[in-house]
Design an enzyme around this catalytic site. Structure first.
Site, PDB file in Angstrom:
ATOM      1  N   THR A   1      -8.668  -8.114  -4.667  1.00 33.79           N
ATOM      2  CA  THR A   1      -9.358  -9.009  -3.738  1.00 33.79           C
ATOM      3  C   THR A   1      -9.151  -8.478  -2.317  1.00 33.79           C
ATOM      4  O   THR A   1      -8.732  -9.200  -1.415  1.00 33.79           O
ATOM      5  CB  THR A   1      -8.844 -10.451  -3.907  1.00 33.79           C
ATOM      6  OG1 THR A   1      -8.928 -10.804  -5.292  1.00 33.79           O
ATOM      7  CG2 THR A   1      -9.697 -11.454  -3.137  1.00 33.79           C
ATOM      8  N   HIS A   2      -9.444  -7.188  -2.149  1.00 32.34           N
ATOM      9  CA  HIS A   2      -9.180  -6.514  -0.881  1.00 32.34           C
ATOM     10  C   HIS A   2     -10.496  -6.044  -0.265  1.00 32.34           C
ATOM     11  O   HIS A   2     -10.695  -4.869   0.004  1.00 32.34           O
ATOM     12  CB  HIS A   2      -8.213  -5.347  -1.098  1.00 32.34           C
ATOM     13  CG  HIS A   2      -6.907  -5.767  -1.699  1.00 32.34           C
ATOM     14  ND1 HIS A   2      -6.057  -4.892  -2.333  1.00 32.34           N
ATOM     15  CD2 HIS A   2      -6.299  -6.980  -1.759  1.00 32.34           C
ATOM     16  CE1 HIS A   2      -4.994  -5.552  -2.760  1.00 32.34           C
ATOM     17  NE2 HIS A   2      -5.130  -6.823  -2.427  1.00 32.34           N
ATOM     18  N   ASN A   3     -11.374  -6.998  -0.033  1.00 29.45           N
ATOM     19  CA  ASN A   3     -12.674  -6.721   0.591  1.00 29.45           C
ATOM     20  C   ASN A   3     -12.474  -6.609   2.098  1.00 29.45           C
ATOM     21  O   ASN A   3     -11.857  -7.478   2.713  1.00 29.45           O
ATOM     22  CB  ASN A   3     -13.650  -7.852   0.289  1.00 29.45           C
ATOM     23  CG  ASN A   3     -13.647  -8.256  -1.176  1.00 29.45           C
ATOM     24  OD1 ASN A   3     -12.702  -8.893  -1.631  1.00 29.45           O
ATOM     25  ND2 ASN A   3     -14.677  -7.907  -1.900  1.00 29.45           N
TER      26      ASN A   3
ATOM     27  N   ASN B   1      -2.350  -2.934   0.216  1.00 31.17           N
ATOM     28  CA  ASN B   1      -2.833  -4.307   0.253  1.00 31.17           C
ATOM     29  C   ASN B   1      -2.986  -4.728   1.716  1.00 31.17           C
ATOM     30  O   ASN B   1      -2.149  -4.400   2.551  1.00 31.17           O
ATOM     31  CB  ASN B   1      -1.844  -5.233  -0.454  1.00 31.17           C
ATOM     32  CG  ASN B   1      -1.510  -4.752  -1.851  1.00 31.17           C
ATOM     33  OD1 ASN B   1      -0.963  -3.655  -2.013  1.00 31.17           O
ATOM     34  ND2 ASN B   1      -1.824  -5.536  -2.848  1.00 31.17           N
TER      35      ASN B   1
ATOM     36  N   GLN C   1     -11.339  -1.077  -2.371  1.00 27.59           N
ATOM     37  CA  GLN C   1     -10.283  -0.171  -2.801  1.00 27.59           C
ATOM     38  C   GLN C   1     -10.590   0.345  -4.197  1.00 27.59           C
ATOM     39  O   GLN C   1     -11.420  -0.228  -4.905  1.00 27.59           O
ATOM     40  CB  GLN C   1      -8.911  -0.852  -2.732  1.00 27.59           C
ATOM     41  CG  GLN C   1      -8.408  -0.870  -1.292  1.00 27.59           C
ATOM     42  CD  GLN C   1      -7.096  -1.541  -1.069  1.00 27.59           C
ATOM     43  OE1 GLN C   1      -6.819  -2.582  -1.620  1.00 27.59           O
ATOM     44  NE2 GLN C   1      -6.273  -0.952  -0.211  1.00 27.59           N
TER      45      GLN C   1
END
Length: 593
Positions: A519-521, A563, A352
């Site tokens: 932490t949006h891999n 998210n 993102q």
């Protein structure tokens, strides 16, 4: 591996879960409720709120954020990174851009509790955009795909997760009828949120007022932070949020933030058909000689013995990057080759893109330390395809808002532009600005691209001698144009908020793995309708090894402007339902290639 002891555990289980965060806990609860025997393997340790992040020491910014007490230890396990495939990838020696969790509960311990449903058009990113704007809207190298499942099919599972977590919010679309005060752009939902919105603080209120004056549609952020005492469908009680400001990157010792520990584990751990083994690192999914069936997993336990665990079904429920790595290490699916565009495992890695605009006041005390993980007001007018993209030269979008997560004192020191980086003038600016600054943030989508992918590093290995995962990723022109547009709209709202001055923090240049972003891999083992371009079918089942399932953000063909956890949870419930309702009754491929 050769130096480790070897032993075999002969007890076959119905299902083995690899990783025990949100996806593992959801899957374990759903499968054991259906009568299956489930074993979860977690490479980290056991954690409970009372023992590991009690209110007496949870608000320890040094321990939890700066010393990464809840996060993956990169001295033990890390990855290598580069922006382009012609560069040499180097190991990430300190966590920065993203923060994978470690231990029972995974990232569900330190998340903010921001629970979103992707838009209906997000699930048809390719066909929707082509239908509205023409085939030329997709630039060369963009590899976005439609999900093989729709918003309508996932709606009951979104609802199930929201009620499990006691999400605080306001519906904007109830069964097609728009509701005042909610998000008018969201997909239809079958019922209201289980809890009303959190009490709003001054900063988000000022943002909402300014956005409304500009003709936008502000609404409260859906939050897995409790606005009131709540008992979830499993009978577990959560307490009202105290607005302490230590959600993001912290546990919650007050049981006010939904996590596996507060919403699932007390029930799941008591079931006789469930077992959890901690400090057990799965190193490989073992396959039959023809590589068409998984026989179980090999893992290294706390004594450094190598154990083979037989299982009828293997569920990869770890962090998405580790799910992809295990598939590559185990030979499940064909590795992606960016040169030819063939192969599936490692394909369509996404992330993102974020930016911010700070508003500085002279006459308003905002008390930013009063916060919660998802306490804020949002506008969705520029998310997804909620606005006309003609003439914009990009697709995708994101939300804009003020989310008051709590201004931790070591981490938070906003100062106006041209302030010295250190010294007396810097310190005065921090003192003057801390209580009088609002950050308007943007949270944007990233489209998948042929040159962004995951594979195994040919040089660097981990502590067991296995190749590290290698990440090749950079933002493309599409992401920069979209983020610039979002940032300009955020600046419009910031100016309307009436501060003394604003400071615009645009995103520019290549992706940098050092500073924290999200932490949006996502991606790397994506779901799809075609086994030539996806690793998983519509039920999160491997096309190549049908008794392997991989729920998680790894399944996203591209990343939306939200998210990911709400959609991860819905997909996990969807997958569990398919395992119980279809696979167990007739093992084999649930979709014919």
């Amino acid at each position: 591996m050769a130096a480790l002891m070897e032993r075999r555990d002969p007890a076959t289980v119905d299902v083995v879960l690899v990783g025990f965060g949100w996806a593992g806990a959801i899957m374990g609860e759903a499968l054991t409720a259906a009568g299956l025997n489930v074993l979860a393997l977690e490479r980290g340790g056991w954690r409970t709120a009372g023992n590991h992040f009690a209110t007496s020491f949870d608000q320890d910014e040094l321990r939890y954020y700066w010393r990464h007490h809840l996060f993956q230890n990169v001295a033990h396990e890390t990855l290598t990174f580069r922006n382009k495939s012609d560069q040499r990838a180097l190991p990430m020696r300190r966590l920065g851009s993203f923060l994978p969790g470690a231990g029972v509960g995974g990232g569900g311990i330190h998340w903010n509790g921001q629970v979103w449903r992707f838009l209906p058009s997000d699930f048809a990113a390719k066909s929707h955009n082509v239908a509205r704007y023409g085939a030329g809207v997709l630039p060369a190298g963009m590899t976005i795909q439609d999900y093989p499942v729709s918003y309508a099919e996932l709606e009951p599972y979104f609802d199930r997760f929201e009620y499990l977590c006691g999400v605080s919010g306001k519906a904007g679309n109830l069964n097609g009828a728009l509701q005042p005060g909610g998000n008018p752009f969201e997909g239809p939902r079958s019922r209201e949120y289980p809890n009303p919105p959190l009490d709003m603080t001054y900063g988000p209120t000022l943002f909402a007022e300014a956005a409304g004056r500009l003709g936008l549609h502000p609404f409260p952020h859906p939050a897995a932070n409790m606005s009131r005492a709540y008992t979830n469908p499993l009978g577990l009680q959560l307490a009202p949020c105290t607005y302490c400001g230590f959600c993001e990157k912290f546990g919650c010792g007050n049981d006010s933030k939904a996590s596996p520990q507060t919403t699932i584990l007390p029930v799941l751990m008591a079931r006789p058909n469930f077992e959890l083994r901690t400090h057990c690192e799965v190193v490989k999914v073992e396959l039959t000689p023809d590589r068409k069936h998984a026989t179980g997993v090999a893992y290294v336990d706390e004594s450094r013995a190598t154990v083979f665990q037989p299982a009828n079904i293997v569920v990869l429920s770890a962090f998405p990057l580790e799910n992809v790595r295990l598939m590559l290490l185990s030979g499940i699916g064909k590795p992606y080759d960016p040169a030819s565009g063939t192969g599936t495992v490692g394909r369509n890695y996404s992330y993102q893109i974020t930016s911010s605009v700070n508003v500085f006041y002279d006459d308003k005390l905002l008390n930013p330390f009063i916060g919660a993980g998802a306490l804020g007001m949002i506008v969705d007018d520029y998310n997804g395809d909620n606005f006309d993209h003609r003439g914009k030269d990009f697709i995708g979008g994101g939300y804009i808002g003020v989310v008051n997560t709590g201004a931790r004192p070591i981490e938070t020191h906003p100062v106006p532009d041209k302030t010295p980086k250190w010294g007396a003038a810097f310190k005065r600016a921090v003192v003057d600005s801390y209580l009088k600054t609002i950050s308007v943030v943007t949270h944007g989508a990233v489209m998948s691209h042929r040159g962004n992918y995951l594979d195994l590093d040919p040089t660097y290995t981990d502590w067991l001698g296995r190749p590290m995962l290698r990440m090749t990723f950079d933002f493309t022109d599409n992401e920069h144009r979209m983020s610039d547009f979002l940032t300009e709209r955020a600046a419009d709202i910031a100016r309307a908020m009436g501060g003394r001055e604003i400071s615009v923090k645009k995103r520019s240049g290549s992706y940098d793995i050092v500073p924290y972003q999200t932490t949006h891999n996502t991606g790397g083992a994506i779901m799809g309708a075609d086994p030539a371009t996806s690793a998983l079918n519509r039920y999160l089942q491997s096309w190549d090894v049908p008794n392997v399932f991989a729920p998680g953000a790894n399944a996203f063909p591209q990343n939306a402007g939200y998210n990911p956890m709400g959609t991860v949870a819905a997909l996990t419930y969807w997958c569990a339902n398919a395992i119980v309702g279809r696979y167990v009754k007739s093992p084999g491929p649930l979709v014919q290639a």
